[in-house]
Design a protein around this motif. Structure first.
Motif, PDB file in Angstrom:
ATOM      1  N   GLY A 225       0.809  -1.229   0.000  1.00 11.01           N
ATOM      2  CA  GLY A 225       0.000   0.000   0.000  1.00 11.01           C
ATOM      3  C   GLY A 225       0.824   1.252   0.000  1.00 11.01           C
ATOM      4  N   ASN A 226       2.090   1.188   0.323  1.00  9.00           N
ATOM      5  CA  ASN A 226       2.880   2.424   0.388  1.00  9.00           C
ATOM      6  C   ASN A 226       4.313   2.123  -0.035  1.00  9.00           C
ATOM      7  OD1 ASN A 226       4.022   1.101   2.664  1.00  9.00           O
ATOM      8  ND2 ASN A 226       2.349   1.955   3.938  1.00  9.00           N
ATOM      9  N   LEU A 227       5.204   3.128   0.092  1.00 12.63           N
ATOM     10  CA  LEU A 227       6.583   3.002  -0.368  1.00 12.63           C
ATOM     11  C   LEU A 227       7.351   1.992   0.484  1.00 12.63           C
ATOM     12  CD1 LEU A 227       8.774   4.005  -2.282  1.00 12.63           C
ATOM     13  CD2 LEU A 227       9.256   5.847  -0.651  1.00 12.63           C
ATOM     14  N   ALA A 228       7.027   1.998   1.773  1.00 12.55           N
ATOM     15  CA  ALA A 228       7.755   1.082   2.650  1.00 12.55           C
ATOM     16  C   ALA A 228       7.429  -0.361   2.305  1.00 12.55           C
ATOM     17  CB  ALA A 228       7.386   1.390   4.110  1.00 12.55           C
ATOM     18  N   GLU A 229       6.164  -0.632   2.123  1.00 16.24           N
ATOM     19  CA  GLU A 229       5.783  -1.995   1.777  1.00 16.24           C
ATOM     20  C   GLU A 229       6.321  -2.382   0.397  1.00 16.24           C
ATOM     21  OE1 GLU A 229       1.530  -2.015   4.232  1.00 16.24           O
ATOM     22  OE2 GLU A 229       1.570  -2.248   2.060  1.00 16.24           O
ATOM     23  N   LEU A 230       6.403  -1.411  -0.453  1.00 16.76           N
ATOM     24  CA  LEU A 230       6.913  -1.689  -1.809  1.00 16.76           C
ATOM     25  C   LEU A 230       8.389  -2.046  -1.767  1.00 16.76           C
ATOM     26  CD1 LEU A 230       5.770  -1.658  -4.684  1.00 16.76           C
ATOM     27  CD2 LEU A 230       6.677   0.655  -4.932  1.00 16.76           C
ATOM     28  N   THR A 231       9.109  -1.301  -0.960  1.00 15.33           N
ATOM     29  CA  THR A 231      10.540  -1.575  -0.871  1.00 15.33           C
ATOM     30  C   THR A 231      10.805  -2.854  -0.076  1.00 15.33           C
ATOM     31  OG1 THR A 231      10.625  -0.120   1.033  1.00 15.33           O
ATOM     32  CG2 THR A 231      11.203   0.839  -1.093  1.00 15.33           C
ATOM     33  N   GLY A 232       9.805  -3.297   0.674  1.00 13.85           N
ATOM     34  CA  GLY A 232       9.988  -4.522   1.465  1.00 13.85           C
ATOM     35  C   GLY A 232       9.908  -5.786   0.649  1.00 13.85           C
ATOM     36  N   LEU A 233       9.509  -5.709  -0.577  1.00 15.10           N
ATOM     37  CA  LEU A 233       9.401  -6.892  -1.440  1.00 15.10           C
ATOM     38  C   LEU A 233      10.627  -6.967  -2.343  1.00 15.10           C
ATOM     39  CD1 LEU A 233       5.628  -6.626  -2.461  1.00 15.10           C
ATOM     40  CD2 LEU A 233       6.641  -8.155  -0.786  1.00 15.10           C
ATOM     41  N   SER A 234      10.996  -8.210  -2.616  1.00 13.30           N
ATOM     42  CA  SER A 234      12.151  -8.392  -3.502  1.00 13.30           C
ATOM     43  C   SER A 234      11.731  -8.143  -4.946  1.00 13.30           C
ATOM     44  CB  SER A 234      12.673  -9.831  -3.364  1.00 13.30           C
ATOM     45  OG  SER A 234      11.680 -10.721  -3.848  1.00 13.30           O
ATOM     46  N   PRO A 235      12.718  -7.890  -5.792  1.00 13.30           N
ATOM     47  CA  PRO A 235      12.375  -7.663  -7.208  1.00 13.30           C
ATOM     48  C   PRO A 235      11.642  -8.848  -7.816  1.00 13.30           C
ATOM     49  CG  PRO A 235      14.589  -6.918  -6.768  1.00 13.30           C
ATOM     50  CD  PRO A 235      14.121  -7.583  -5.495  1.00 13.30           C
ATOM     51  N   GLN A 236      12.009 -10.057  -7.405  1.00 13.17           N
ATOM     52  CA  GLN A 236      11.325 -11.210  -7.969  1.00 13.17           C
ATOM     53  C   GLN A 236       9.874 -11.239  -7.531  1.00 13.17           C
ATOM     54  OE1 GLN A 236      14.294 -11.314  -6.390  1.00 13.17           O
ATOM     55  NE2 GLN A 236      15.618 -11.791  -8.157  1.00 13.17           N
ATOM     56  N   GLN A 237       9.663 -10.926  -6.225  1.00 13.84           N
ATOM     57  CA  GLN A 237       8.278 -10.905  -5.737  1.00 13.84           C
ATOM     58  C   GLN A 237       7.468  -9.824  -6.463  1.00 13.84           C
ATOM     59  OE1 GLN A 237       9.319 -10.422  -1.557  1.00 13.84           O
ATOM     60  NE2 GLN A 237       8.368 -12.436  -1.094  1.00 13.84           N
ATOM     61  N   LEU A 238       8.165  -8.672  -6.632  1.00 14.21           N
ATOM     62  CA  LEU A 238       7.462  -7.579  -7.329  1.00 14.21           C
ATOM     63  C   LEU A 238       7.095  -7.982  -8.758  1.00 14.21           C
ATOM     64  CD1 LEU A 238       9.514  -4.485  -6.147  1.00 14.21           C
ATOM     65  CD2 LEU A 238       7.160  -5.056  -5.537  1.00 14.21           C
ATOM     66  N   ALA A 239       8.045  -8.662  -9.444  1.00 13.88           N
ATOM     67  CA  ALA A 239       7.781  -9.066 -10.832  1.00 13.88           C
ATOM     68  C   ALA A 239       6.649 -10.060 -10.896  1.00 13.88           C
ATOM     69  CB  ALA A 239       9.056  -9.645 -11.444  1.00 13.88           C
ATOM     70  N   GLN A 240       6.649 -10.987  -9.903  1.00 18.78           N
ATOM     71  CA  GLN A 240       5.570 -11.988  -9.899  1.00 18.78           C
ATOM     72  C   GLN A 240       4.225 -11.335  -9.631  1.00 18.78           C
ATOM     73  OE1 GLN A 240       6.242 -15.056  -6.984  1.00 18.78           O
ATOM     74  NE2 GLN A 240       4.633 -16.365  -7.841  1.00 18.78           N
TER      75      GLN A 240
END
Lengths: 342, 424
Positions: B277-292
């Motif tokens: 929901g926010n920048l902190a949560e976004l940065t808390g995910l790995s690039p692979q998780q984000l891509a998935q």
């Protein structure tokens, strides 16, 4: 209005027809090949109207008038109208006279004091002289020197005019034209008629005509004409014809500046009555009105200049009036048309 | 001919002539009136035949109509009717009788003899009335003789209207995807069920069809909007996964999430709870998780927008998730990409009113003059309490100078001096 005079009886009509047939037959010996002209002249005289004959010289207009006067046993005078003719030359002048009783002015009657006045080439006289005839034609009397003199009965003016000479002529004013019952255009003769003229006439020799009607017989005919019955439907037809000649009233009156006067309506009735007697009928008919309409209305309709330039003529307007205005005023429905054969 | 014989002949002939003229006058008026009456009568005859209604009242009504038309024609024609005297005048004028009939009637002349051959005075001219009456008769004959189709022979259409079936299909498909809030879908399903509960005879009423169409369009539009939000979120997360500007990606993701929550169709709450929901949560995910996550969101967006395939538009990506008939259209006769039968063209997503596509209201970096960011409806709010009374329409900035302007404004000093010297 009911007609108080009894219509002519069969006996009167038969006698009148015989008299008129004699008159017409005699006139045919005077003027060859002009049956329609003779009929119109006889009709006009029976209607007590003044007639204006228009035609080229030498067509027999003067001879016809002289013959008519001779047939009727009436006194006729002839006046050759010229530009220097004075009113007194027609009506007469008071002449200074010295007698044993003393000196006084005595009225010397002019040529107008006749039963038939032949005004030859009337359009050559000045308007002043032409107007001297007005009172005589309308009132049948003459006033000179403060005294009024009654003209003899019957009194007719039969005038002629030449349509081709413009130099030295004075066209008759409308008021004077209106006093003529008929204006009759005298046409030229056919070759057969000319042959009969050559065979039967000699230059300079005036045909001698014996009276066929006495003055009393002629006056009786005039009285009989006045007793001809005028049906209301015919009077209505006359009124609609004359009214239709007024500008803007009918399609036929397009280009008309002044239409026919009420005097024209009276003239139509009078001329129609005369024609009815000529045809042995005690009543006026549509056909009588149509037969005399051209001669009665033609000179009473004044056209606009533009209409004249377009080639319209008063005679043409009258023809259109006769075609446009039906005898029965109520129109037929669109599902029917008249089968009248012209 | 003896007058005693001639007089009845001519009087009878005048009466007959008047009679025929009056018939002609009546016919002239009757023909158009008859046509005017026959037109609705023909319609009524055909309608009664088609409905199988009673014939007797219809015949009586048409009879009354005909009598009424004849009466109206009689009333309108009466002014043109001829009396015997008028017909007599027409008769004597037409036969050139020199008004002998009128004169004989008035006792002035004898009655003329009857002619050997009776010539007509009038002739019929029946083209116009025959045209009217013929047209009316043709109309009436057509209404009586025209074949009437057998309504029972037509195949009966069973079931709800196609638009309602499509609507229910879309709702079912969205429920199967589990991407949309079940509460929202429940409301839509209830509305669809309400339309389906209408009596079979009124399912095809204008109002019912309009309602089903409107519901279908509403669902399609809302699903498309939600699908675009999914794709926007996927795009933002993919940007973060690719090492882009995390702050900008977070802002775009927040905007997409806001659209998922506030749209006509909201996203499933379980799905929203899984989203960063926010920048902190976004940065808390790995690039692979984000891509998935971006890939799953993109698929969800495509599937949600693909619901439009039910209307023959867009890319159907559901496969077996949709009913067999709820896919892409079969195309026209040539196999082209025509719209599916019994479907209407939907506006494209970019034509949706009120949507700010591709631009957020707060981001004007790529806006240009004339771009419409959003639309809103409003009205003037006049407050009568604030009436301050009459006010002047304007104030005069400077009084007119009149002729002085010539002296003051237009002349050079030399000219002014010369003029003063002249008028002194």
């Amino acid at each position: 209005m009911s007609d108080p005079k009894p219509p002519p009886t069969d006996t009167e009509l038969t006698a009148a027809s015989a008299s008129l047939e004699r008159l017409v037959a005699t006139l045919r010996t005077v003027l060859f090949g002009q049956e329609e002209l003779i009929e119109l002249v006889v009709t006009g005289v029976l209607a007590r109207g003044h007639l204006l004959l228009e035609g080229l010289p030498g067509l027999g207009k003067t001879e016809l008038v002289k013959g008519l006067a001779g047939c009727l046993g009436l006194q006729s005078r002839r006046v050759q109208f010229t530009p220097d003719l004075l009113p007194g030359d027609i009506t007469g002048n008071p002449v200074f006279e010295e007698t044993a009783a003393g000196r006084r002015f005595v009225f010397q009657p002019g040529p107008v004091f006749a039963n038939i006045l032949l005004a030859d080439e009337i359009n050559r006289a000045s308007p002043k002289t032409q107007s001297a005839l007005l009172e005589a034609m309308q009132e049948r009397r003459v006033t000179a020197g403060g005294e009024t003199h009654t003209l003899p009965e019957p009194f007719f003016v039969l005038a002629t005019q030449n349509p081709i000479d413009l130099e030295g002529t004075y066209p008759l004013p409308e008021a004077q034209l209106d006093r003529f019952l008929f204006k009759i255009v005298v046409g030229s003769n056919s070759a057969d008629v000319l042959k009969r003229i050559v065979l039967n006439r000699e230059l300079g020799a005036v045909p001698v005509v014996a009276p066929v009607l006495s003055r009393e017989e002629f006056n009786g005919l005039l009285a009989l004409v006045r007793r001809v019955h005028l049906p209301e439907v015919v009077a209505d037809y006359i009124a609609r014809l004359v009214h239709g000649s007024q500008p803007g009233v009918s399609a036929a009156s397009a280009g008309v500046r002044f239409g026919a006067s009420p005097r024209a309506a009276l003239a139509l009735a009078a001329a129609g009555r005369a024609r009815a007697i000529r045809h042995g009928r005690p009543h006026l008919s549509f056909e009588d009105v149509q037969a005399v309409a051209r001669s009665v209305l033609g000179h009473r309709i004044i056209l606009e200049h533009t209409a004249r330039l377009d080639g319209s003529t008063p005679q043409g307007v009258v023809e259109k009036l006769l075609a446009e205005i039906p005898a029965q005023p109520k129109p037929l429905p669109g599902t029917l048309r008249s089968a009248k054969i012209a | 001919m003896h007058p005693e014989v001639a007089r009845p002949y001519w009087e009878r002939r005048a009466r007959t002539l008047a009679w025929w003229i009056n018939i002609g006058a009546w016919l002239e008026q009757f023909a158009p009136v008859f046509f005017a009456a026959a037109t609705p009568a023909a319609v009524a005859i055909y309608a009664v035949r088609r409905q199988g209604g009673p014939q007797l009242p219809l015949a009586a009504g048409i009879g009354i109509l005909a009598v009424l038309a004849a009466t109206i024609a009689l009333w309108r024609a009466r002014a043109g009717f001829y009396r015997t005297a008028e017909a007599r005048v027409l008769l004597e004028a037409g036969l050139y009788l020199d008004n002998r009939l009128t004169a004989a009637t008035e006792g002035v002349a004898h009655w003329p003899g009857a002619p050997a051959k009776s010539e007509p005075v009038i002739r019929w001219r029946l083209q116009a009335p025959a045209g009217w009456i013929g047209a009316a008769a043709a109309l009436l004959a057509l209404s009586v003789l025209a074949p009437i189709g057998d309504a029972s022979a037509l195949p009966a259409f069973a079931g709800p209207p196609p638009s309602l079936v499509q609507t229910q299909g879309m709702i079912t498909a969205l429920q199967a995807l589990k991407l949309v809030s079940p509460a929202d879908l429940e409301k839509l399903a209830e509305r669809a069920a309400e339309l389906a509960r209408r009596p079979p005879g009124s399912q095809f009423d204008h109002a019912a069809l309009e309602a089903a169409d409107a519901l279908r369009e509403q669902i399609a539009t809302a699903a498309a909007s939600l699908g675009r939000d999914f794709e926007a979120a996927a795009s933002a997360i993919q940007a973060a996964a690719d090492g882009g500007d995390l702050k900008a990606a977070a802002e775009r993701l927040a905007t997409a999430l806001q659209g998922m929550r506030d749209g006509s169709l909201t996203a499933n709450q379980e799905l929203l709870s899984l989203m960063p929901g926010n920048l902190a949560e976004l940065t808390g995910l790995s690039p692979q998780q984000l891509a998935q996550l971006a890939q799953q969101l993109g698929l969800a967006g495509a599937q949600t927008r693909g619901i439009l395939g039910a209307l023959g538009r867009g890319q159907g990506e559901f496969g077996d998730a949709l009913p067999s008939w709820l896919g892409q259209g079969n195309g026209g006769p040539g196999g082209g990409g025509e719209a599916a039968p019994l479907t209407l063209k939907l506006p494209s997503p970019t034509e949706t009113k009120g949507a700010a596509e591709g631009l957020s209201i707060g981001d004007l970096s790529r806006a240009s003059l004339g771009d419409k960011l959003s639309t809103s409806a409003g009205a003037h709010e006049a407050d009568p309490a604030k009436l301050v009374g009459n006010t002047s329409a304007g104030a005069v900035a400077a009084p007119a100078l009149g002729g002085d302007a010539v002296w003051v404004n237009r002349l050079t000093p030399a000219e002014r001096a010369a003029l003063k010297g002249f008028f002194k």
